[in-house]
Design a protein around this motif. Sequence first.
Motif, mmCIF file in Angstrom:
data_model
loop_
_atom_site.group_PDB
_atom_site.id
_atom_site.type_symbol
_atom_site.label_atom_id
_atom_site.label_comp_id
_atom_site.label_asym_id
_atom_site.label_seq_id
_atom_site.Cartn_x
_atom_site.Cartn_y
_atom_site.Cartn_z
ATOM 1 N N ARG A 126 -0.288 -27.332 -20.046
ATOM 2 C CA ARG A 126 -0.661 -28.706 -19.701
ATOM 3 C C ARG A 126 -0.956 -28.823 -18.220
ATOM 4 N N ALA A 127 -2.054 -29.485 -17.878
ATOM 5 C CA ALA A 127 -2.396 -29.809 -16.500
ATOM 6 C C ALA A 127 -2.583 -31.322 -16.418
ATOM 7 N N TYR A 128 -1.794 -31.986 -15.601
ATOM 8 C CA TYR A 128 -1.805 -33.449 -15.539
ATOM 9 C C TYR A 128 -2.848 -33.906 -14.520
ATOM 10 N N VAL A 129 -4.100 -33.913 -14.968
ATOM 11 C CA VAL A 129 -5.255 -34.175 -14.105
ATOM 12 C C VAL A 129 -6.053 -35.337 -14.682
ATOM 13 N N GLY A 130 -6.655 -36.163 -13.802
ATOM 14 C CA GLY A 130 -7.454 -37.299 -14.239
ATOM 15 C C GLY A 130 -8.729 -36.894 -14.961
ATOM 16 N N SER A 131 -9.348 -37.863 -15.631
ATOM 17 C CA SER A 131 -10.487 -37.592 -16.521
ATOM 18 C C SER A 131 -11.685 -36.968 -15.809
ATOM 19 N N LEU A 132 -12.100 -37.562 -14.698
ATOM 20 C CA LEU A 132 -13.289 -37.065 -14.009
ATOM 21 C C LEU A 132 -13.033 -35.686 -13.410
ATOM 22 N N ASP A 133 -11.869 -35.518 -12.775
ATOM 23 C CA ASP A 133 -11.522 -34.210 -12.222
ATOM 24 C C ASP A 133 -11.403 -33.157 -13.325
ATOM 25 N N SER A 134 -10.963 -33.571 -14.510
ATOM 26 C CA SER A 134 -10.841 -32.643 -15.638
ATOM 27 C C SER A 134 -12.201 -32.102 -16.064
ATOM 28 N N LEU A 135 -13.201 -32.999 -16.145
ATOM 29 C CA LEU A 135 -14.547 -32.557 -16.521
ATOM 30 C C LEU A 135 -15.129 -31.609 -15.476
ATOM 31 N N ILE A 136 -14.878 -31.900 -14.212
ATOM 32 C CA ILE A 136 -15.351 -31.014 -13.147
ATOM 33 C C ILE A 136 -14.652 -29.662 -13.242
ATOM 34 N N ALA A 137 -13.356 -29.679 -13.563
ATOM 35 C CA ALA A 137 -12.614 -28.426 -13.743
ATOM 36 C C ALA A 137 -13.185 -27.625 -14.908
ATOM 37 N N MET A 138 -13.581 -28.297 -15.987
ATOM 38 C CA MET A 138 -14.189 -27.595 -17.119
ATOM 39 C C MET A 138 -15.511 -26.965 -16.700
ATOM 40 N N TYR A 139 -16.301 -27.668 -15.920
ATOM 41 C CA TYR A 139 -17.571 -27.126 -15.415
ATOM 42 C C TYR A 139 -17.325 -25.851 -14.612
ATOM 43 N N ARG A 140 -16.206 -25.827 -13.880
ATOM 44 C CA ARG A 140 -15.876 -24.667 -13.051
ATOM 45 C C ARG A 140 -15.176 -23.556 -13.828
ATOM 46 N N GLY A 141 -14.903 -23.797 -15.120
ATOM 47 C CA GLY A 141 -14.226 -22.789 -15.925
ATOM 48 C C GLY A 141 -12.725 -22.782 -15.767
ATOM 49 N N GLU A 142 -12.138 -23.899 -15.314
ATOM 50 C CA GLU A 142 -10.710 -23.958 -15.037
ATOM 51 C C GLU A 142 -9.911 -24.670 -16.117
ATOM 52 N N SER A 143 -10.553 -25.205 -17.140
ATOM 53 C CA SER A 143 -9.826 -25.872 -18.222
ATOM 54 C C SER A 143 -10.542 -25.622 -19.543
ATOM 55 N N ASP A 144 -9.785 -25.732 -20.642
ATOM 56 C CA ASP A 144 -10.322 -25.408 -21.966
ATOM 57 C C ASP A 144 -10.471 -26.630 -22.867
ATOM 58 N N ILE A 145 -9.509 -27.550 -22.787
ATOM 59 C CA ILE A 145 -9.567 -28.798 -23.554
ATOM 60 C C ILE A 145 -9.386 -29.944 -22.559
ATOM 61 N N VAL A 146 -10.399 -30.779 -22.438
ATOM 62 C CA VAL A 146 -10.380 -31.887 -21.482
ATOM 63 C C VAL A 146 -10.228 -33.200 -22.242
ATOM 64 N N SER A 147 -9.294 -34.032 -21.808
ATOM 65 C CA SER A 147 -9.200 -35.394 -22.342
ATOM 66 C C SER A 147 -9.828 -36.335 -21.337
ATOM 67 N N THR A 148 -10.550 -37.333 -21.831
ATOM 68 C CA THR A 148 -11.291 -38.193 -20.911
ATOM 69 C C THR A 148 -11.419 -39.605 -21.454
ATOM 70 N N HIS A 149 -11.332 -40.591 -20.546
ATOM 71 C CA HIS A 149 -11.559 -42.004 -20.890
ATOM 72 C C HIS A 149 -12.278 -42.643 -19.716
ATOM 73 N N LEU A 150 -13.580 -42.420 -19.646
ATOM 74 C CA LEU A 150 -14.400 -42.852 -18.520
ATOM 75 C C LEU A 150 -15.449 -43.860 -18.990
ATOM 76 N N LEU A 151 -15.362 -45.070 -18.458
ATOM 77 C CA LEU A 151 -16.302 -46.123 -18.847
ATOM 78 C C LEU A 151 -17.566 -46.065 -17.998
ATOM 79 N N ASP A 152 -18.711 -46.105 -18.674
ATOM 80 C CA ASP A 152 -19.991 -46.289 -17.998
ATOM 81 C C ASP A 152 -20.339 -47.777 -18.099
ATOM 82 N N GLY A 153 -20.229 -48.481 -16.965
ATOM 83 C CA GLY A 153 -20.386 -49.932 -16.979
ATOM 84 C C GLY A 153 -21.755 -50.400 -17.406
ATOM 85 N N ASP A 154 -22.795 -49.624 -17.137
ATOM 86 C CA ASP A 154 -24.156 -50.056 -17.463
ATOM 87 C C ASP A 154 -24.424 -50.056 -18.960
#
Length: 317
Positions: A113-141
């Motif tokens: 378990r890594a206790y990291v926020g949603s946006l940072d988690s996605l960036i970590a996945m892009y860098r190959g640092e995480s395998d399962i990312v949980s995310t709750h990010l609202l796109d206001g538009d």
Amino acid sequence: MSSDISYTTEEIAKLLKISKLTVYDLIKKGELPSYRVGKQMRVDAADLEAYKQRAKGLQAAEHRPAPPEPVSFQPAAVGAGGTRSVVITGQDISLDILVKHMEKHTPGIRPLRAYVGSLDSLIAMYRGESDIVSTHLLDGDTGEYNLPYIKRILVGFPYLVVNLLSRKAGLYVQKGNPLELKDWADLSRPGLRLVNREKGSGARVLLDEQLRLHGIRRDQLQGYGEEQTNHIAVAGTVASGEADVGIGIEKAAAIVGGVDFIPLIEERYDLVVLKSAENMPWIESLMGILRSEEFRRELQSIAGYDLSRTGEILLET
């Protein structure tokens, strides 16, 4: 004696002056042997020292002639005994339950378990640092959760987005709501004291999007720079009277007590995994867990979760 000393991942990150995700990556690659004590990963002092000596040796080797024979290394994602570490990012308790089920039903992997926020988690996945990312990010538009961010960050990656649950998000206010706060627009009131979440968290993105949509400047908010790293800490800051309002999820208000919750939005909490031949066995197991009655029953025991779409594939590339 050093043989009796061990460190948490947080302590190692401070000692080596690296991020916790980098520590998890070293564990994931088998470069830093670790073991679990309850829900916490620990590393013995002797293993940490051995890693440091190997790292120093590699740096020195850069200035030497290349060895005549190639060196064979173990696959990066496999640790001792053939067990593969799988890093799961996020803070919701549902992820702890998921880890327990993966440990039970998915042989050959070790969930971390890594206790990291949603946006940072996605960036970590892009860098190959995480395998399962949980995310709750609202796109206001668009009013859409998660998918706009995933599409922008994971460009060119084959991935799977699956729903874990939905939950209510909104405002934490002091007991009895003495300021009668009702909506996002009320955040513009002069003198209102806010407690914020850290950059990269889903709650911080939710706040920033609502401020943008309602034309409220950040510098209007007293306390915008006062940050806490989880929902419970935000709710607790409001309950103690140190702030008038904070943003978070319903469940934390119930846990903290002494604070009221004003629901303003239903947020979708999704999981993202990268598709590869290496990952497919545990991804299939993950999908089976998410869709199982056993897992659903355990989540149903926690108030505030909507499980109507749990296990539904929302996007696959």
